[in-house]
Design an enzyme around this catalytic site. Structure first.
Site, PDB file in Angstrom:
ATOM      1  N   HIS A  58       0.842  -1.201   0.000  1.00 35.60           N
ATOM      2  CA  HIS A  58       0.000   0.000   0.000  1.00 35.60           C
ATOM      3  C   HIS A  58       0.875   1.248   0.000  1.00 35.60           C
ATOM      4  O   HIS A  58       1.440   1.624   1.035  1.00 35.60           O
ATOM      5  CB  HIS A  58      -0.902  -0.001   1.237  1.00 35.60           C
ATOM      6  CG  HIS A  58      -1.890   1.110   1.265  1.00 35.60           C
ATOM      7  ND1 HIS A  58      -3.066   1.030   1.967  1.00 35.60           N
ATOM      8  CD2 HIS A  58      -1.901   2.324   0.691  1.00 35.60           C
ATOM      9  CE1 HIS A  58      -3.749   2.159   1.832  1.00 35.60           C
ATOM     10  NE2 HIS A  58      -3.044   2.967   1.049  1.00 35.60           N
ATOM     11  N   LEU A  61       2.390   6.732  -5.340  1.00 34.05           N
ATOM     12  CA  LEU A  61       3.572   7.282  -6.031  1.00 34.05           C
ATOM     13  C   LEU A  61       3.266   8.549  -6.820  1.00 34.05           C
ATOM     14  O   LEU A  61       4.173   9.193  -7.316  1.00 34.05           O
ATOM     15  CB  LEU A  61       4.195   6.219  -6.940  1.00 34.05           C
ATOM     16  CG  LEU A  61       4.726   4.957  -6.245  1.00 34.05           C
ATOM     17  CD1 LEU A  61       5.503   4.099  -7.227  1.00 34.05           C
ATOM     18  CD2 LEU A  61       5.590   5.267  -5.047  1.00 34.05           C
ATOM     19  N   ASP A 150      -8.702   3.261  -2.930  1.00 34.48           N
ATOM     20  CA  ASP A 150      -8.083   3.884  -1.749  1.00 34.48           C
ATOM     21  C   ASP A 150      -7.890   5.390  -1.907  1.00 34.48           C
ATOM     22  O   ASP A 150      -7.503   5.882  -2.962  1.00 34.48           O
ATOM     23  CB  ASP A 150      -6.729   3.248  -1.443  1.00 34.48           C
ATOM     24  CG  ASP A 150      -6.130   3.853  -0.193  1.00 34.48           C
ATOM     25  OD1 ASP A 150      -6.690   3.628   0.881  1.00 34.48           O
ATOM     26  OD2 ASP A 150      -5.134   4.594  -0.294  1.00 34.48           O
ATOM     27  N   HIS A 177     -10.784   1.019   1.522  1.00 39.70           N
ATOM     28  CA  HIS A 177     -10.558   2.250   2.302  1.00 39.70           C
ATOM     29  C   HIS A 177     -11.858   2.451   3.080  1.00 39.70           C
ATOM     30  O   HIS A 177     -12.825   3.005   2.559  1.00 39.70           O
ATOM     31  CB  HIS A 177     -10.285   3.407   1.342  1.00 39.70           C
ATOM     32  CG  HIS A 177     -10.203   4.742   1.989  1.00 39.70           C
ATOM     33  ND1 HIS A 177      -9.015   5.427   2.127  1.00 39.70           N
ATOM     34  CD2 HIS A 177     -11.150   5.549   2.539  1.00 39.70           C
ATOM     35  CE1 HIS A 177      -9.245   6.585   2.727  1.00 39.70           C
ATOM     36  NE2 HIS A 177     -10.529   6.694   2.989  1.00 39.70           N
ATOM     37  N   ASN A 276      -5.020  10.253   6.915  1.00 38.54           N
ATOM     38  CA  ASN A 276      -6.342   9.635   6.929  1.00 38.54           C
ATOM     39  C   ASN A 276      -6.216   8.123   6.786  1.00 38.54           C
ATOM     40  O   ASN A 276      -5.644   7.670   5.812  1.00 38.54           O
ATOM     41  CB  ASN A 276      -7.186  10.174   5.770  1.00 38.54           C
ATOM     42  CG  ASN A 276      -8.631   9.758   5.881  1.00 38.54           C
ATOM     43  OD1 ASN A 276      -9.124   9.531   6.983  1.00 38.54           O
ATOM     44  ND2 ASN A 276      -9.304   9.631   4.759  1.00 38.54           N
ATOM     45  N   ASP A 303       1.541   2.818   3.621  1.00 43.41           N
ATOM     46  CA  ASP A 303       0.623   3.876   3.181  1.00 43.41           C
ATOM     47  C   ASP A 303       1.415   5.155   2.898  1.00 43.41           C
ATOM     48  O   ASP A 303       0.987   6.262   3.236  1.00 43.41           O
ATOM     49  CB  ASP A 303      -0.504   4.123   4.184  1.00 43.41           C
ATOM     50  CG  ASP A 303      -1.662   4.901   3.547  1.00 43.41           C
ATOM     51  OD1 ASP A 303      -1.550   5.263   2.356  1.00 43.41           O
ATOM     52  OD2 ASP A 303      -2.668   5.159   4.238  1.00 43.41           O
TER      53      ASP A 303
HETATM   54  O1  DOR Z   1      -3.641  10.043   4.395  1.00 40.95           O
HETATM   55  C1  DOR Z   1      -3.974   9.536   3.342  1.00 40.95           C
HETATM   56  N1  DOR Z   1      -3.458   9.923   2.174  1.00 40.95           N
HETATM   57  N2  DOR Z   1      -4.920   8.594   3.352  1.00 40.95           N
HETATM   58  C2  DOR Z   1      -5.459   8.106   2.221  1.00 40.95           C
HETATM   59  O2  DOR Z   1      -6.299   7.259   2.295  1.00 40.95           O
HETATM   60  C3  DOR Z   1      -5.051   8.641   0.911  1.00 40.95           C
HETATM   61  C4  DOR Z   1      -3.698   9.179   0.979  1.00 40.95           C
HETATM   62  C5  DOR Z   1      -3.352  10.034  -0.204  1.00 40.95           C
HETATM   63  O3  DOR Z   1      -3.555   9.592  -1.343  1.00 40.95           O
HETATM   64  O4  DOR Z   1      -2.801  11.112   0.002  1.00 40.95           O
END
Ligand code: DOR
Length: 423
Positions: A58, A61, A150, A177, A276, A303
């Site tokens: 996860h 990029l 997501d 998500h 998030n 993440d």
């Molecule tokens: O903090 C986050 N950033 N949570 C997510 O689910 C998406 C991600 C993003 O793409 O910046």
């Protein structure tokens, strides 16, 4: 080459032993004690630990579309710097990775940079629009490894149910998500004493657990297979634990910030901490660690969600959500879970490598055995170092971990038998 005298960790076989590894071209040829040189390069790894290469299921990029935040190149260099030999980028780029040409574009860009295992996750719905489901077989044929919207939840349970049936019938998974957007609406950090003190709109933990509860019931109704991304609350862990006990075919991940930080770390209005789902309470953090220990949470994923430094320096209400994760993930896991005795080293490496490889069927990753691809991470478990975000390979040179002292450092990332020295 011949890697000598390393502590070798292989979660698949529960191996934790000082031993040697011989590689030939891109493969592991032999694993055993006292292997003798046969004219190849010999690297003495006394005092170091070798694990299967880390696998991140996860990350974000940003290319195409948001190259100022990160590119495929800088993202891959950051991943390698963090010990990763395989990564799975999410689809929330612009254009969204919901069609073969964008998918092929990102795969080709990655190939130009390195041999890292690059397994894109495609969107579930066209344009992340929550309306039309993507053409699954066409995307799988072109290299998609899984499906996720997501960044945005799928809240229409009829749509999710149809998508699950369709995607599972192709032997692929949806990564969820889980968020109730009506509850999350306008929120900035976790709803609780810190949001009250700072006068910021909060995101209740119910936002996540409510979504997980209804998704679990949806999965149950069709006997589906499903993976929960970035689990952050105690109640979420309880729901997933019970579902697993009842035999549901679900898996789950958390990210290092959820077992390393809490809402109490958010001093002032610093958007470095804005992510998030948001950083939760200490009770949630303890429950996440408990969930990792008892197997409720299968995977530690980064993440990695980079944004520009300028964006993250904006007032917290306006700044985007996300933390750069590649280059701190291993150090945080070793420091906060392994050195504290909460997980054994084998358990930690299982969650960072073997488990995600199994969930996504990545046959070239996650194990150390003769014939396997030589994807390995070499680490010094006891080296102490200080996080310097200004030295990240990621474009996102801002981090809530900046200045933090960690114990346990990546020394080399070996991809298909080629050494990248990290130092
Ligand atoms: O903090 C986050 N950033 N949570 C997510 O689910 C998406 C991600 C993003 O793409 O910046």
């Amino acid at each position: 080459m011949l890697l000598k005298n390393a502590r070798i960790i292989n979660p698949e076989t529960n191996l934790d032993k000082i031993s040697d590894i011989r590689t030939e071209e891109d493969k592991i040829k032999e694993v055993g004690e006292n292997l003798q040189p046969e004219g190849e390069e010999v690297i003495d790894l006394t005092g170091k630990t070798v694990t299967p290469g880390l696998v991140d299921m996860h990350c974000h990029l940003r290319e195409p579309g948001f190259n100022a935040k990160e590119t495929i190149k800088t993202g891959i260099l950051a991943a390698i710097n963090g010990g990763y030999t395989a990564i799975c980028p999410m689809a929330n780029t612009n254009p969204v990775v919901d069609n073969p040409s964008t998918l092929i574009y990102v795969i080709n860009r990655a190939k130009e940079v390195s041999d890292i295992g690059f397994y894109p996750i495609c969107a579930v719905t066209k344009g992340l629009g929550n309306e039309k489901i993507v053409n699954v077989s066409e995307l799988l044929d072109n290299g998609a490894i899984a499906f996720s919207d997501d960044g945005r939840p799928i809240e229409n349970m009829r749509l999710l149910r149809e998508a699950l049936k369709y995607i599972n019938s192709h032997n692929a998974i949806i990564i969820s998500h889980s968020e109730d957007s009506t509850l999350a609406f306008g929120g900035c950090i976790n709803e609780g004493k810190v949001s009250e003190k700072l006068g910021l709109k909060g995101i209740p933990s119910l936002t996540e657990s409510l979504a997980i509860a209804r998704e679990l019931e949806t999965v149950r109704s069709i006997d589906g297979r499903y993976h929960f991304a970035h689990v952050s609350t105690k109640r979420s862990v309880e729901l997933i634990r019970r579902a697993k006990q009842e035999g549901l075919n679900v898996t789950a991940e958390t990210a290092p910030h959820y077992f390393s930080l809490t809402q109490d770390d958010i001093k002032d209005y610093d958007a470095k901490y804005k992510v998030n789902p948001p950083l939760r309470t200490n009770e949630d953090k303890e429950a996440i660690i408990e969930g990792l220990k008892d197997g409720t949470i299968d995977v530690i994923a980064t993440d990695h969600a980079p944004h520009t430094v300028q964006e993250k320096l904006m007032p917290i209400q306006n700044a985007p959500m996300g933390i750069a994760g590649f280059e701190t993930s291993l150090g945080l896991t070793l420091t906060n879970l392994v050195h504290t005795g909460k997980l054994t080293l084998i358990e930690a490496i299982e969650k960072l490598s073997y488990a995600p490889s199994c969930i996504l069927n990545l046959s070239n990753q996650g194990k150390i055995e003769p014939g396997a691809q030589a994807n390995l991470t070499v680490m010094d478990l006891n080296e102490e170092w200080t996080v310097k975000a200004s030295e990240f390979k990621s474009k996102c040179r801002i981090s809530p971990f900046d200045g933090m002292k960690l114990k346990g450092k990546v020394k080399m990332t070996i991809i298909k038998g080629k050494i990248y020295n990290i130092g």
